[in-house]
Scaffold this active site. Structure first.
Site, mmCIF file in Angstrom:
data_model
loop_
_atom_site.group_PDB
_atom_site.id
_atom_site.type_symbol
_atom_site.label_atom_id
_atom_site.label_comp_id
_atom_site.label_asym_id
_atom_site.label_seq_id
_atom_site.Cartn_x
_atom_site.Cartn_y
_atom_site.Cartn_z
ATOM 1 N N TRP B 317 -8.162 -3.828 7.471
ATOM 2 C CA TRP B 317 -9.386 -2.729 7.975
ATOM 3 C C TRP B 317 -8.880 -2.416 9.579
ATOM 4 C CZ3 TRP B 317 -11.457 -3.726 13.061
ATOM 5 C CH2 TRP B 317 -12.350 -3.513 13.431
ATOM 6 N N HIS B 318 -7.164 -3.419 10.061
ATOM 7 C CA HIS B 318 -7.332 -3.273 11.415
ATOM 8 C C HIS B 318 -5.933 -2.233 10.741
ATOM 9 C CE1 HIS B 318 -8.853 -6.724 12.349
ATOM 10 N NE2 HIS B 318 -8.425 -6.184 13.670
ATOM 11 N N GLY B 319 -5.880 -1.470 9.941
ATOM 12 C CA GLY B 319 -4.950 -0.452 9.542
ATOM 13 C C GLY B 319 -4.450 -0.127 8.195
#
Lengths: 473, 464
Positions: B317-319
């Site tokens: 989700w963060h990247g």
């Protein structure tokens, strides 16, 4: 009571935001302006077009414009920096040591392919000198007719033949080497191709000069480097062999002077050749190097006593302005301004064949700006001194801000001393390329006096001067 | 548009505040906020507004259809359709190129997909939409018939770009009716100023340290530690500052959002750290992934799989980058270790040792998070412990330490819950409120001062 507090402070904070907004909407300048201290154009107000709105450019340009036009910007920046200085425990020398390390990356902007491309430039044949232009009334620009000069004795034979050079004798070019705090590191590592590229640009300038003309080049290390050896002990050293390199690779009438060598010796004798609060060399340091450069150009250097010396004190320079520290406040500099004793006029070109007269020193400048504004600062597309000193030859100084202290010294030897900073040169404003100007004003000698970063930075001598010359075939 | 910009502070916010409070009519106020939010989003990348609006429309329709359907199969179908389409947008923009290029790399082929420009905030608003659609499916809330209100919930500018991820169930009543007044404006602005101060006075200055240090290749022990600590502070004060600003902005307009951070750096275990860090994301994964997978009411093996799945997703989700996946895996493994091996030991250890253990692991985690390449991250971690380090210190690290010690000390102090420590919780008397307001005015002025200073762009060596 609390309700009153809520209302009062909410109103106060909203009022601050609203006032700030009103300033931007009603009072903030819409045009781009040039900030001398940052040497960049501050952003102009964004253009409201379909392209900027839908392309997303509007947001970016608005943010830039607002950030660049905060009300009382310079004052706020000053406060912010002073506050941060108070909070910092770093000493002046800590900062300089750290700053000099960060410059490593700046030295290598041009890759080898770009340098090869520069080397491949073929200069056009040297143009035939134009006839002397007809005199025109002031304030138009023209090389003035002067009485025949009394030739100065020449202490150095001009344009001696150079021995053949084998490039392989110079496999490494650690032009500036620094040994700080027992941690050995290179300040710059100049590759052979970089020196060759620089030399080729100098050669092309020299090719535009008459047979008896001379080009003398020097690279001036900035005070951030110099200061590391101001308090020189044996563990700190500073060497430079770029002058030797340029001399070796240059053509017959290109000479180079090692400013680092001259100033290193002066520092060992305790001479005041670098400012403590500014990156530049002092006029004394400039004078010592001028002596060598004048001798190489076949001139007899003037004595310091031949100049009027005006002392500006206390002078706290660029380092102080950008990062004021108590140490710098307590150790201000003296700024000596050497001006010739004969009548002369400083003229800044504003359009082809037009100029405006600029003062030697802007009396309104703040004490921290004195160095960078005298002679109108390095800005301006082309400036020259019209000297009433009985000389006939003209010279050109290609320089950055380091030339501000150098230019007044060479006025002793020339009828006109032209100087320009490649960052501000504009072909359309001055009415021609550098080659055109050299031809038009019958420039005989050229001095290239440039700070260390600009000497090897792609934006300056290599690319900008190269493209401004107008000599390419 | 970021909150810590003059465009927002001097133009956008005061204009929206004045327009919002120009009428007491709730429809007017919602309308103003919706239009302002769409403008806010369109300011940077106008074309991506359409993606967001499409996502809103799809989920608006799917939730209504789900509610109208009587058969469970159709309810699940309509909900799945909304969720899958929202995730498809997220996947296309964020993960497609990464996935294709990773497969290409696996087979030694050149990269085949060009990474897309990521619509700003898509990770946040996609999750918000999912909470709405899934909660309607679960029967926790009725489907919203008023498209404008749903659009406002998704696009509301305070939480649109960087969260917190607000559950629809939490704000549904506030979309129709909310309490506003000078008290809300004051409290909202107070919170906004605290966040602005965190961002401008601490996070941005910590970012300066990082920009000066060289954290790839060979680095000294001091550089490696200084970089790791500076980044740990930067990411916390940046993100929690942004959350504070979002919560404060919401409050100005009458919305109450849940806290997103609760002093994570005082945690005494990794489990506790994640209960205090980015709470809204943790809650989302707990409620919409972990518990549906069975949570901890399953066999030990399945529990481990559930934790790893949640943490790999958290990392992703963060990247779309390997470092985030490794970072997720790192925390997944640590949490498994804590839950199944270390729990008893941690309960017996003194609090200070537990804190040291947690903080060290969090800082090491941020090193992995910071570097795009795992090799660079491991190299820095090695250098922190002297492995492959270029000496104990270097000139730049010493300079940064001396020059920025004040901000590191300020950041360390600001990580602690001083109100609780000093026994000052509860309602403030008027004199303390006044003192606080004066102090906040000072923080506001300092933040504006630092913001103005940040526009100063001196190129010390190229200036002349």
């Amino acid at each position: 009571m609390k309700k009153f507090l809520f209302r009062a402070f909410a109103l106060l904070w909203v009022a601050v935001m609203v006032l700030l907004g009103l300033y931007y909407l009603l009072l903030s300048p819409r045009e781009s302006s040039f900030d001398e201290s940052e040497n960049r154009a501050l952003a102009a107000a964004p253009a409201l077009t379909a392209e900027t709105v839908f392309g997303g450019g509007l947001s970016e340009s608005t943010e830039d414009w607002m950030a660049d036009h905060v009300p009382l910007r310079r004052t706020l920046i000053g406060f912010s920096q002073r506050l941060r200085d108070r909070l910092s425990l770093a000493s002046y020398e800590d900062s300089l040591a750290a700053l000099s390390r960060t410059d490593d990356a700046l030295a290598g902007e041009l890759d080898d392919a770009a340098l090869e491309a520069l080397l491949a430039v073929t200069p056009a044949p040297t143009p035939t000198p134009a006839p002397t232009p007809e005199p025109t009334p002031s304030p138009t620009l023209e090389p003035e007719a002067t009485p025949a000069p009394t030739p100065e004795p020449t202490p150095v034979p001009k344009n001696p033949e150079k021995p053949a050079v084998n490039p392989d004798d110079y496999p490494e070019y650690a032009a500036v080497h620094l040994d700080y705090d027992n941690r050995d590191f290179d300040y710059y590592t100049f590759t052979k191709i970089r020196v060759q590229a620089l030399t080729s640009v100098l050669d092309r300038i020299a090719a535009l000069l008459p047979e008896d003309g001379t080009l003398v080049y020097t690279m001036v290390p900035q005070a951030s480097v110099g200061n590391l050896f101001v308090n020189a002990e044996d563990k700190r050293s500073f060497t430079a062999n770029d002058a030797e390199m340029v001399e070796a690779f240059g053509t017959r009438n290109v000479h180079a002077v090692s400013t680092a060598g001259i100033l290193s010796e002066a520092i060992k004798e305790g001479q005041y050749v670098y400012f403590r609060t500014d990156m530049h060399w002092t006029p004394l340091g400039t004078y010592l190097v001028y002596r060598e450069m004048a001798a190489l150009a076949g001139l007899v250097p003037a004595e310091r006593e031949e100049f009027d010396i005006q002392v500006e004190t206390p002078f706290r320079g660029t380092y102080y302005r950008d990062g004021p520290t108590t140490w710098m406040y307590n150790n201000p500099d003296d700024l000596e301004l050497l001006s010739p004793r004969f009548p002369l006029e400083w003229r800044r070109v504003t359009a082809p064949d037009e100029y405006r007269v600029i003062p030697f020193l802007d009396e309104n400048a703040s004490p921290t700006d004195r160095y960078t504004v005298y002679l109108g600062g390095p800005a301006g597309p082309w400036t020259y001194a019209q000297c009433d000193n009985g000389m006939t030859d003209n010279c050109l100084v290609i320089t950055d801000s380091f030339g501000l202290a150098f230019v007044p010294l060479v006025t002793q030897h020339y009828a006109q001393v032209h100087y320009y900073d490649p960052r501000y040169f504009n072909e359309y404003t001055v009415g021609g390329t550098v080659a055109d100007m050299i031809e038009k004003y019958q420039i005989k000698d050229v001095y290239v006096v440039v700070g260390d970063l600009h000497s090897y930075n792609s934006e300056f001598l290599l690319y900008q001067v190269s493209s401004q010359l107008g000599d390419q075939g | 548009m970021v909150f810590s910009s003059f465009t927002f502070i001097a133009l956008f916010l005061p204009i929206v505040l004045l327009l919002h409070y120009a009428s007491k009519n709730p429809a007017w106020r919602n309308g103003v906020l919706l239009l302002a939010s769409l403008f806010f989003y369109a300011w940077g990348e106008p074309r991506f507004v359409l993606i967001m609006l499409l996502s809103i429309l799809v989920n608006y329709a799917s939730a209504l259809l789900c509610q109208r359907s009587r058969r469970q199969g159709w309810r699940a179908f309509w909900t799945g359709l909304g969720v899958v389409l929202s995730l498809a947008f997220l996947f296309w923009f964020k993960y497609y190129a990464f996935l294709v290029n990773s497969v290409c790399a696996l087979f030694g082929l050149p990269a085949a997909a060009q990474p897309k420009t990521l619509p700003i905030g898509i990770s946040f608003y996609t999750f918000q939409i999912i909470t709405y659609t899934v909660d309607v499916y679960r029967g926790k809330v009725p489907a919203q018939r008023n498209l404008g209100r749903l659009a406002l919930y998704i696009s509301f500018f305070p939480q649109l770009i960087a969260g917190p991820i607000v559950n629809y169930t939490d704000v549904e009543p506030q979309l129709a009716r909310r309490k506003t007044g000078w008290g809300s404006v004051y409290k909202g602005l107070s919170r906004f100023i605290i966040g602005l101060g965190k961002k401008v006075l601490i996070a941005n200055v910590c970012g300066e340290i990082l920009s000066k240090l060289t954290l790839t290749g060979s680095m000294s022990v001091l550089s490696a530690w200084l970089g790791a600590i500076a980044f740990s502070f930067q990411i916390y004060f940046d993100f929690s500052g942004y959350s504070d600003m979002a919560i404060g902005l919401g409050r100005m307009f009458g919305f109450r959002f849940k806290e997103n951070f609760r002093y994570p750096y005082i945690s005494q275990s990794v489990t506790e750290f994640w209960r205090r860090w980015h709470i809204s994301l943790g809650s989302f994964f707990r409620d919409y992934v972990y518990i549906p997978l069975g949570g901890n009411r399953v066999s030990a093996g399945r529990h481990i799989v559930n934790i790893l799945a949640v943490w790999m997703l958290t990392g992703a989700w963060h990247g779309a980058s390997w470092n985030f996946l490794f970072w997720g895996l790192y925390y997944g493994l640590l949490l498994i270790l804590e839950k199944h091996v270390l729990r008893a030991l941690l309960e017996r250890l003194p609090g200070a040792l537990c804190w040291l253990y947690t903080t060290l692991l969090a800082v090491l985690g941020w090193v992995i998070f910071y570097h795009e390449s795992l090799a660079d991250g491991l190299r820095q971690i090695g250098a922190m412990f002297g492995i492959g380090a270029a000496g104990a210190s270097d000139l730049m690290a010493i300079y940064c330490l001396k020059n920025y010690l004040w901000v590191l000390a300020l950041a360390a102090l600001a990580c602690a819950p001083w109100r609780r420590v000093l026994g000052l919780r509860g309602k403030r008397p008027a004199w303390r409120e006044a003192l606080r307001a004066v102090a906040l005015s000072g923080v506001f002025a300092l933040s504006l001062l630092f913001l103005a200073g940040s526009s100063f762009n001196p190129f010390l060596y190229f200036r002349f």
